[in-house]
Design an enzyme around this catalytic site. Structure first.
Site, PDB file in Angstrom:
ATOM      1  CG  ASP A 328      93.744 -36.975  42.395  1.00 20.26           C
ATOM      2  OD1 ASP A 328      93.265 -36.505  43.426  1.00 20.26           O
ATOM      3  OD2 ASP A 328      94.002 -36.276  41.400  1.00 20.26           O
ATOM      4  CE1 TYR A 412      87.626 -30.871  41.090  1.00 21.74           C
ATOM      5  CE2 TYR A 412      86.264 -32.641  40.274  1.00 21.74           C
ATOM      6  CZ  TYR A 412      86.745 -31.361  40.161  1.00 21.74           C
ATOM      7  OH  TYR A 412      86.338 -30.568  39.111  1.00 21.74           O
TER       8      TYR A 412
HETATM    9  N1  ABN Z   1      92.741 -32.697  44.959  1.00 27.68           N
HETATM   10  C1  ABN Z   1      94.126 -32.850  45.290  1.00 27.68           C
HETATM   11  C2  ABN Z   1      94.330 -33.807  46.422  1.00 27.68           C
HETATM   12  C3  ABN Z   1      94.005 -35.118  46.231  1.00 27.68           C
HETATM   13  C4  ABN Z   1      94.169 -36.007  47.257  1.00 27.68           C
HETATM   14  C5  ABN Z   1      94.666 -35.594  48.472  1.00 27.68           C
HETATM   15  C6  ABN Z   1      94.991 -34.266  48.647  1.00 27.68           C
HETATM   16  C7  ABN Z   1      94.826 -33.370  47.612  1.00 27.68           C
HETATM   17 CU    CU Z   2      86.973 -30.416  37.469  1.00 24.36          CU
END
Ligand code: ABN
Ligand code: CU
Length: 703
Positions: A328, A412
C-alpha cells in the site's frame, strides 16, 4: 489566483489560468526546509518541469518535496550554513507510454537540475490511474460477456476494485498494468463484498485497454453470484440501531491544548518535532527531541520516522489469487490515499488539523483538507504508589500526543497513530478496519485451509499485514549502534557455585556489528528486543551507554515460501529488523518502484533492503537507519464481516537507560490522588502527613 477548484479522485484541485509571470515564492524563503511543497510551489515546479519536457507531453506520477541532504539540513539547523534550496522531486511518465523519468527541479534557482530516464520499473498507481480500471472494464465487450455468463446484464451494478497486479508474466514493464477485482451490488449502497464475482480483469493504465478477463472456472463451471445481502450502512440497519444505551462522552480541554504549533513544528510536554507529509509515506516526523528536566538540556531522539512500506500477501494459492499482495505504501502511496478527517467521527476533542498538498497527473496542486490530526488524550496512569506504612498515595496521570492519518486502500482502512507519552516512549499504533477482500465459493469448494467462510458462500482468504517502520535514530547524537537483548536462564547448572538454586537469569547482550548481523528475527522464547545505543553518551546513573529499546513482538515473518513471487518482492518482510548505515534518499525497502517489481537483486534503478544489507557495512557508532517490521497474520473471522471492528497492532521505542531517572517526575500528580489511605485500613497508626503537591517540581514554564 485560484481560478477554479474541482474534484479529481476525491481531492480538491486548485487550477489557475495559465500565467507565464514568475510565481510569488517569497514565502518559500521562510518555510521549514522539511515542509511539504506549498500550493504555489507545486504549481511552479510543474511548470518548470513541463517547460523542460516540451514538446514531450508528460503526466506527473508524483511531485513532492525533495528533502535536503542530511548534512545540508544539519548544517542549516546548526546555523553553520545557509538555508538549503527548495527542491521538488517528480516521477514523470511520457503520456501514453510507460517511459519514466526522475526529475529534480530547483525551485529557489528556477531550473530543472536533473532529468534521469529510468527503465524496467513500474511507476506507482495513483488514485487517478486506478479510476481507469472500472470505467474501461465496464464498457469492455469481454467483461460484459463474462457478466452475462453470470446472468448480470446491468453493468451499472458491476464494480471493479483496481489493484496493482503483483507480477503477471504475460506482460512486462512495457505496460503499466492493474488488475480489477469484480463485485456486484444489488442497489446503490449495497455492500459489494457480499457479492464477489468469479473473474478479474487486467487493464493497461496508459492505453486504457482491457488485456485479459480471467474467469476462474471450478470443475469447468462458473460460480454463481451470491445475492444474499450483508450490509452495515444506516439505510439497511435502520431500526436495529439501539438508542439510549450509550450516553454521550465528550472530551473537553477547558484551558485549551498543551501543544503549540509553529507552522508544522510542534512543541508538547518537552517534546519538539517537525511534522511533514508526502504522497508516499504520509506522515513523516523529523527532528524529534525531548527536554531532559534532570539534565536541563534538550536531547535528540530520532532524526526521521515514517512508515516506508507495507505488504498484504494473501495466502490462497489458486490463480488468480496468487497475484493479490498489496504494497500500500509503494504501489499506491499512503499519502495519496489519505482521508480528509472529520471532527467527531475520526477524531474527538480539541483537534489541530494539518492539510496535505498533493499533485494531480497534470501537475495541479490538490489539497486533502484535514489530512493530519493532532490531539492529546488522557493515557491512564503515569505512575502510582501507596506507601502502606505512612499511608501516602501518589499517582500521576499520563497523557499522549497523537499525530495521525487514516487511509482508504480500496477495501481496507488503516489508521496510523504516532504516539508520544510522558515517559519518553514513542509508539506507532496502526488500526485496521474496513472491508475484507472476499471471493465467491463454488458449491463444491470449502474455504479452508486457505480462507474462512465469513458468511454463506463468501470466502475471505488468509492474509498478513506487514508494515515497515523506518526509524533514523539520533539517540543523544547522530552516531548510534545496535545491541540485541535476549532474556536467558543462567548458563550455570543448578547446584553450581554460581547458580546454587538455579534461579539465575540475565539479559544476554549481543552487539550487532554489521548490516548482515543485524538482519534479525524476533524470538518469543527470549523476549528479544534491540537497543539503539549511543556508545559515546554514558548514563551517569548506571554508567552504561544511553539507549532506546525497540519493543517489537507483533512481527510475523512473511509466510509465502522462499522462491515465491511475493517472498521475492517483499524481501523486507522476511525479518523483524534490518539496520543499514544512513545514505541520502535510501528510503524504501521494497524499492523505489514497487509496481510489477520482481524483487530482482541489484536492479540498476530499483535496489531494495536486501541489496543494501548485502553490502554488509559496519553499523557501529555511526549514522544508522533501522527498518522495523511488524504486523499481524489475519485469519478472517465471522466478526470481521460485513465490516471489520478496528484491530490494533503496534510497535514501541522506549527510553532504556536514556534518562537518569523517571523522566515524568516533572508531571504534577493528580491532586485528588495525593491523599492518605483509609484510616480503617491501618487503625493502629497515627494519620500520616499528606504529601503536598508543592513537593513535586512544577512543570517547566516553557514547552
Ligand atoms: N487493498 C489493495 C489496494 C490498496 C489501494 C488501492 C487499491 C487496492
Ligand atoms: Cu486483514
Amino acid at each position: 489566483m485560484i481560478q477554479d477548484t474541482s474534484s479529481i479522485a476525491g481531492y480538491t484541485v486548485y487550477r489557475e489560468e495559465p500565467n507565464d509571470a514568475a510565481p510569488d515564492l517569497s514565502k518559500s524563503h521562510s518555510v521549514h526546509p522539511l515542509d511539504q511543497l506549498s500550493i504555489e510551489e507545486i504549481r511552479f515546479a510543474s511548470k518548470l518541469i513541463r517547460d523542460y519536457a516540451n514538446p514531450t507531453t508528460i503526466k506527473f506520477n508524483c511531485l513532492t518535496l525533495r528533502e535536503p541532504k542530511k548534512v545540508d539540513y544539519a548544517a542549516f539547523r546548526a546555523r553553520r550554513a545557509a538555508r538549503p534550496d527548495r527542491r521538488a522531486f517528480a516521477v514523470v511518465i511520457e503520456k501514453g507510454t510507460s517511459k519514466i523519468a526522475e526529475v529534480i527541479a530547483n525551485l529557489t534557482q528556477a531550473k530543472v537540475e536533473e532529468w534521469k530516464p529510468v527503465s524496467d520499473v513500474g511507476a506507482m498507481l495513483t488514485l487517478e490511474d486506478l479510476d481507469v480500471c472500472e470505467r474501461v472494464a465496464r464498457a469492455d465487450a469481454q467483461v460484459i460477456e463474462a457478466c452475462r455468463g453470470l446472468g448480470i446484464t446491468d453493468m451499472d451494478k458491476v464494480f471493479l476494485d483496481a489493484w496493482a497486479i503483483g507480477v503477471d508474466n504475460r506482460w512486462g514493464f512495457e505496460r503499466r498494468l492493474q488488475q480489477g477485482i469484480a463485485y456486484y451490488r444489488n442497489s446503490a449502497f449495497d455492500n459489494q463484498y457480499a457479492h464477489p464475482l468469479d473473474f478479474s480483469v487486467v487493464v493497461d493504465t496508459e492505453t486504457e485497454e482491457v488485456l485479459a478477463v480471467d474467469i476462474r472456472l471450478v470443475n469447468g463451471e462458473r460460480t454463481k453470484v451470491s445475492l444474499e445481502e450483508h450490509n452495515y450502512m444506516p439505510e439497511f440497519i435502520g431500526e436495529n440501531y439501539v438508542d439510549g444505551v450509550l450516553k454521550p462522552i465528550n472530551i473537553t480541554q477547558p484551558e485549551g491544548v498543551s501543544f503549540r504549533m509553529r507552522g508544522n513544528e510542534i512543541a508538547w510536554a518537552g517534546y519538539k518535532m517537525h511534522i511533514g507529509f508526502n504522497y508516499r509515506e504520509g506522515i513523516v516526523l523529523s527532528d524529534v527531541r525531548i527536554e531532559d528536566h534532570h539534565e536541563h538540556r534538550e536531547r535528540t531522539l530520532f532524526n526521521r520516522i515514517s512508515v516506508v512500506e507495507m505488504v498484504v500477501p494473501y495466502g490462497n494459492p489458486d490463480p488468480p489469487h496468487h497475484k493479490k499482495h498489496a504494497f500500500d505504501v509503494g504501489e499506491y502511496g499512503t499519502g495519496l490515499m489519505t482521508n480528509s478527517l472529520k471532527l467527531g467521527c475520526d477524531c474527538k476533542g480539541a483537534i489541530h488539523y494539518l492539510d496535505a498538498v498533493m499533485a494531480t497527473g497534470n501537475g495541479d496542486p490538490a489539497v486533502i483538507k484535514n489530512a493530519i490530526c493532532i490531539h492529546e488524550e488522557d493515557n491512564g496512569l503515569l505512575y502510582k504508589h501507596t506507601d502502606y506504612r505512612d499511608g501516602t498515595v501518589i499517582s500521576a496521570r499520563d497523557r499522549k500526543l497523537i499525530i495521525s492519518q487514516i487511509i482508504t486502500a480500496a477495501n481496507y482502512e488503516y489508521g496510523f497513530y504516532h504516539t508520544f507519552t510522558l515517559d519518553g516512549t514513542y509508539k506507532l499504533e496502526i488500526k485496521l478496519t474496513g472491508m475484507l477482500n472476499t471471493y465467491c465459493m463454488h458449491p463444491t469448494e470449502t474455504a479452508a485451509p486457505y480462507g474462512a467462510e465469513v458468511a454463506h458462500r463468501i470466502n475471505a482468504h488468509n492474509h498478513q499485514h506487514i508494515f515497515s517502520l523506518r526509524v533514523d535514530p539520533e539517540v543523544d547524537g547522530p552516531d548510534n549502534s545496535i545491541v540485541q537483548n535476549d532474556a536467558l536462564p543462567s548458563e550455570e547448572p543448578v547446584g553450581s557455585a554460581e547458580n546454587p538454586y538455579g534461579n539465575g537469569f540475565y539479559c544476554k547482550k549481543t552487539p550487532l556489528l554489521t548490516s548482515k548481523e543485524a538482519a534479525a528475527s524476533y524470538c518469543f522464547e527470549t523476549s528479544r528486543s534491540w537497543d539503539i545505543i549511543n556508545p559515546s553518551s554514558i548514563n551517569q546513573a548506571c554508567k552504561k551507554p544511553v539507549a532506546y529499546k525497540i519493543l517489537n513482538n507483533n512481527c510475523p515473518a512473511v509466510l509465502a515460501k522462499p522462491g515465491s513471487v511475493v517472498n521475492n518482492r517483499a524481501a523486507f518482510a522476511r525479518k523483524s529488523l534490518w539496520v543499514t548505515p544512513y545514505k541520502d534518499y535510501e528510503l524504501f525497502p521494497a524499492g523505489d518502484y514497487v509496481c510489477q517489481s520482481t524483487g530482482q537483486e541489484n536492479h540498476p534503478y530499483n535496489t531494495t533492503i536486501t541489496d543494501w544489507v548485502e553490502r554488509d557495512e559496519s553499523i557501529v557508532n555511526t549514522d544508522i537507519v533501522c527498518y522495523i517490521q511488524f504486523g499481524l497474520t489475519h485469519f478472517p473471522r465471522t466478526e470481521d464481516f460485513p465490516i471489520m471492528p478496528a484491530e490494533p497492532v503496534s510497535v514501541m521505542l522506549r527510553a532504556s537507560n536514556f534518562f537518569q531517572k523517571n523522566p515524568g517526575l516533572w508531571v504534577p500528580p493528580s491532586a485528588i490522588c495525593v491523599d492518605s489511605v483509609s484510616k480503617d485500613a491501618f487503625p493502629a497508626k497515627e494519620e500520616a502527613a499528606t504529601p503536598s503537591c508543592c513537593a513535586i517540581p512544577a512543570p517547566p514554564a516553557r514547552l
